[in-house]
Design an enzyme around this catalytic site. Structure first.
Site, PDB file in Angstrom:
ATOM      1  N   THR A  97       0.867  -1.189   0.000  1.00  0.00           N
ATOM      2  CA  THR A  97       0.000   0.000   0.000  1.00  0.00           C
ATOM      3  C   THR A  97       0.899   1.231   0.000  1.00  0.00           C
ATOM      4  O   THR A  97       1.636   1.467   0.962  1.00  0.00           O
ATOM      5  CB  THR A  97      -0.924   0.011   1.235  1.00  0.00           C
ATOM      6  OG1 THR A  97      -1.694  -1.189   1.234  1.00  0.00           O
ATOM      7  CG2 THR A  97      -1.852   1.211   1.200  1.00  0.00           C
ATOM      8  N   LYS A 172      -7.082   2.203  -3.058  1.00  0.00           N
ATOM      9  CA  LYS A 172      -6.638   1.504  -1.839  1.00  0.00           C
ATOM     10  C   LYS A 172      -6.612   2.469  -0.652  1.00  0.00           C
ATOM     11  O   LYS A 172      -7.017   2.122   0.459  1.00  0.00           O
ATOM     12  CB  LYS A 172      -5.261   0.877  -2.075  1.00  0.00           C
ATOM     13  CG  LYS A 172      -4.651   0.199  -0.872  1.00  0.00           C
ATOM     14  CD  LYS A 172      -5.501  -0.960  -0.361  1.00  0.00           C
ATOM     15  CE  LYS A 172      -5.021  -1.443   0.988  1.00  0.00           C
ATOM     16  NZ  LYS A 172      -5.918  -2.393   1.627  1.00  0.00           N
ATOM     17  N   LYS A 240       0.194   4.693   8.816  1.00  0.00           N
ATOM     18  CA  LYS A 240       0.836   5.066   7.544  1.00  0.00           C
ATOM     19  C   LYS A 240      -0.214   5.308   6.462  1.00  0.00           C
ATOM     20  O   LYS A 240      -0.188   6.315   5.763  1.00  0.00           O
ATOM     21  CB  LYS A 240       1.791   3.920   7.145  1.00  0.00           C
ATOM     22  CG  LYS A 240       2.503   4.050   5.838  1.00  0.00           C
ATOM     23  CD  LYS A 240       2.037   3.148   4.715  1.00  0.00           C
ATOM     24  CE  LYS A 240       1.737   1.716   4.986  1.00  0.00           C
ATOM     25  NZ  LYS A 240       1.342   0.910   3.842  1.00  0.00           N
TER      26      LYS A 240
HETATM   27  P1  NAP Z   1       4.429  -6.509   7.849  1.00  0.00           P
HETATM   28  O1  NAP Z   1       4.044  -7.822   8.356  1.00  0.00           O
HETATM   29  O2  NAP Z   1       4.751  -5.418   8.809  1.00  0.00           O
HETATM   30  O3  NAP Z   1       5.675  -6.699   6.857  1.00  0.00           O
HETATM   31  C1  NAP Z   1       6.333  -5.599   6.321  1.00  0.00           C
HETATM   32  C2  NAP Z   1       7.400  -6.084   5.361  1.00  0.00           C
HETATM   33  O4  NAP Z   1       8.106  -4.949   4.843  1.00  0.00           O
HETATM   34  C3  NAP Z   1       8.451  -6.980   6.034  1.00  0.00           C
HETATM   35  O5  NAP Z   1       8.867  -7.943   5.109  1.00  0.00           O
HETATM   36  C4  NAP Z   1       9.565  -5.977   6.331  1.00  0.00           C
HETATM   37  O6  NAP Z   1      10.827  -6.571   6.477  1.00  0.00           O
HETATM   38  C5  NAP Z   1       9.501  -5.146   5.053  1.00  0.00           C
HETATM   39  N1  NAP Z   1      10.178  -3.868   5.190  1.00  0.00           N
HETATM   40  C6  NAP Z   1       9.852  -2.839   5.995  1.00  0.00           C
HETATM   41  N2  NAP Z   1      10.702  -1.810   5.800  1.00  0.00           N
HETATM   42  C7  NAP Z   1      11.596  -2.216   4.863  1.00  0.00           C
HETATM   43  C8  NAP Z   1      12.683  -1.593   4.224  1.00  0.00           C
HETATM   44  N3  NAP Z   1      13.059  -0.338   4.514  1.00  0.00           N
HETATM   45  N4  NAP Z   1      13.355  -2.295   3.288  1.00  0.00           N
HETATM   46  C9  NAP Z   1      12.978  -3.544   2.973  1.00  0.00           C
HETATM   47  N5  NAP Z   1      11.939  -4.193   3.527  1.00  0.00           N
HETATM   48  C10 NAP Z   1      11.243  -3.526   4.462  1.00  0.00           C
HETATM   49  O7  NAP Z   1       3.323  -5.908   6.873  1.00  0.00           O
HETATM   50  P2  NAP Z   1       2.198  -6.659   6.004  1.00  0.00           P
HETATM   51  O8  NAP Z   1       0.967  -6.726   6.820  1.00  0.00           O
HETATM   52  O9  NAP Z   1       2.736  -7.860   5.367  1.00  0.00           O
HETATM   53  O10 NAP Z   1       1.916  -5.519   4.899  1.00  0.00           O
HETATM   54  C11 NAP Z   1       2.712  -5.383   3.733  1.00  0.00           C
HETATM   55  C12 NAP Z   1       2.068  -4.298   2.867  1.00  0.00           C
HETATM   56  O11 NAP Z   1       0.736  -4.679   2.534  1.00  0.00           O
HETATM   57  C13 NAP Z   1       1.958  -2.925   3.536  1.00  0.00           C
HETATM   58  O12 NAP Z   1       2.105  -1.916   2.581  1.00  0.00           O
HETATM   59  C14 NAP Z   1       0.542  -2.940   4.097  1.00  0.00           C
HETATM   60  O13 NAP Z   1       0.040  -1.620   4.297  1.00  0.00           O
HETATM   61  C15 NAP Z   1      -0.185  -3.694   2.995  1.00  0.00           C
HETATM   62  N6  NAP Z   1      -1.415  -4.425   3.386  1.00  0.00           N
HETATM   63  C16 NAP Z   1      -1.467  -5.130   4.561  1.00  0.00           C
HETATM   64  C17 NAP Z   1      -2.646  -5.809   4.859  1.00  0.00           C
HETATM   65  C18 NAP Z   1      -2.798  -6.613   6.139  1.00  0.00           C
HETATM   66  O14 NAP Z   1      -3.970  -6.881   6.500  1.00  0.00           O
HETATM   67  N7  NAP Z   1      -1.738  -7.023   6.821  1.00  0.00           N
HETATM   68  C19 NAP Z   1      -3.737  -5.781   3.985  1.00  0.00           C
HETATM   69  C20 NAP Z   1      -3.612  -5.065   2.785  1.00  0.00           C
HETATM   70  C21 NAP Z   1      -2.447  -4.389   2.495  1.00  0.00           C
HETATM   71  P3  NAP Z   1      11.336  -7.076   7.932  1.00  0.00           P
HETATM   72  O15 NAP Z   1      10.696  -8.421   8.151  1.00  0.00           O
HETATM   73  O16 NAP Z   1      12.800  -7.133   7.810  1.00  0.00           O
HETATM   74  O17 NAP Z   1      10.860  -6.042   8.926  1.00  0.00           O
END
Ligand code: NAP
Length: 289
Positions: A97, A172, A240
């Site tokens: 996102t 989104k 965010k």
């Molecule tokens: P998450 O569990 O917090 O995972 C975040 C990911 O981003 C991890 O792999 C993290 O790596 C990586 N990351 C963060 N900063 C980084 C950087 N500077 N360089 C490289 N990698 C980095 O989040 P998530 O829930 O999977 O969400 C991922 C995306 O999908 C986000 O944009 C979120 O807004 C979106 N989203 C989430 C959901 C949901 O329900 N969870 C639904 C729709 C959309 P590390 O493991 O090393 O920290």
């Protein structure tokens, strides 16, 4: 035929998406900033790469699913970024996102490299990522989407083409501004009925089943009543999205009191030490018992 797919980012969402691709029989290479997170996928047959550029080498498709604009910039264009290894005609998908302005910038970089770019942010959460039932809000040209579609279909069951790159991010963020406001509003309502001594289960059920109810409110009612904050969607990520949403509204000439107010609630929860908890925990700082 098995596709060669690299996935960058193995958080809550990327993990489930990578697993779906493995289950579809694709040759999957995974990379995560914190390498330990890849262990279970390697056991399931994935190759673990040492960097985004290593992951993208030889891949037909590269998918990013990372936290925010900075992370997206880093995995595509950083010193070890994936784009440098992508041959002309390959397909880059970003499902994070993001802010539409950043997506448009990224699209220009991809085009200059001769790579097909599809922005494909998702609706659905952990359960839908694991179950392959995500829905994609796509911004791209039609040719790139046609190439990406088989991969998107392995991870989800709904692909909507909204327009050029950046269009997916607009919808989104509209989606998550509404969702974040609803979650914050329900948190305040629940804290209120509790503070005034009402039966909280009864009150919550009347609210969720009445006019203010919604699928999101129903989901949050279950989690807030049970105080179950196992992470599905983390508090800092909602903050965010509300921040990106607020800036986007302002760029469209719409002054948003609501996105900003909801964001303040999520930031408050993060400051209270709930940054690794599910968005439902936003109610905790408001609760008196
Ligand atoms: P998450 O569990 O917090 O995972 C975040 C990911 O981003 C991890 O792999 C993290 O790596 C990586 N990351 C963060 N900063 C980084 C950087 N500077 N360089 C490289 N990698 C980095 O989040 P998530 O829930 O999977 O969400 C991922 C995306 O999908 C986000 O944009 C979120 O807004 C979106 N989203 C989430 C959901 C949901 O329900 N969870 C639904 C729709 C959309 P590390 O493991 O090393 O920290």
């Amino acid at each position: 035929m098995s596709k060669k797919i690299a996935i960058l980012g193995l958080g809550i969402m990327g993990m489930g998406m990578a697993r779906r691709l493995l289950q579809a029989g694709d040759a999957v290479t995974v990379w995560n900033r914190s390498p330990a997170r890849a262990a279970s996928l390697v056991e399931a047959g994935a190759r673990q790469a040492e960097s985004p550029v290593d992951a993208a080498t030889g891949a037909d498709y590269v998918i990013a699913m990372v936290a925010d604009n900075d992370a997206s910039r880093s995995v595509w264009l950083g010193p070890q970024g994936a784009l440098a290894a992508m041959a002309r005609g390959k397909v880059a998908i970003d499902s994070s996102t993001l802010d539409p302005g950043w997506v448009e910038t990224l699209a220009v970089e991809m085009k200059a490299a001769g790579v097909h770019f599809v922005e494909a942010p998702v609706t659905g959460s952990k359960v839908q990522a694991e179950g392959g039932t995500l829905r994609f809000f796509v911004g791209s040209d039609p040719e790139s989407l046609a190439l990406a579609r088989p991969v998107l279909d392995s991870m989800g069951n709904g692909v909507t083409h909204l327009g050029p790159a950046g269009s997916g991010a607009v919808l989104k963020l509209a989606n998550n501004v509404m969702a974040g406001i609803q979650v914050a509003a329900f948190a305040e309502a629940l804290a209120l009925v509790e503070a005034k001594g009402l039966d909280r289960e009864q009150a919550a059920n009347l609210l969720r089943n009445g006019a203010p109810g919604s699928p999101m409110v129903g989901l949050m009612a279950d989690r807030m009543l049970a105080r179950n904050y196992d992470p599905n969607f983390l508090i800092p990520l909602m903050a965010k999205d509300l921040g990106y949403g607020e800036a986007l509204l302002a760029s469209a000439g719409i002054r948003s009191g609501l996105a900003a107010a909801a964001r303040a609630r999520f930031l408050e929860a993060e400051q209270a030490g709930l940054g690794d908890r599910d968005i439902a925990a936003v109610v905790e700082p408001l609760r008196q018992s």
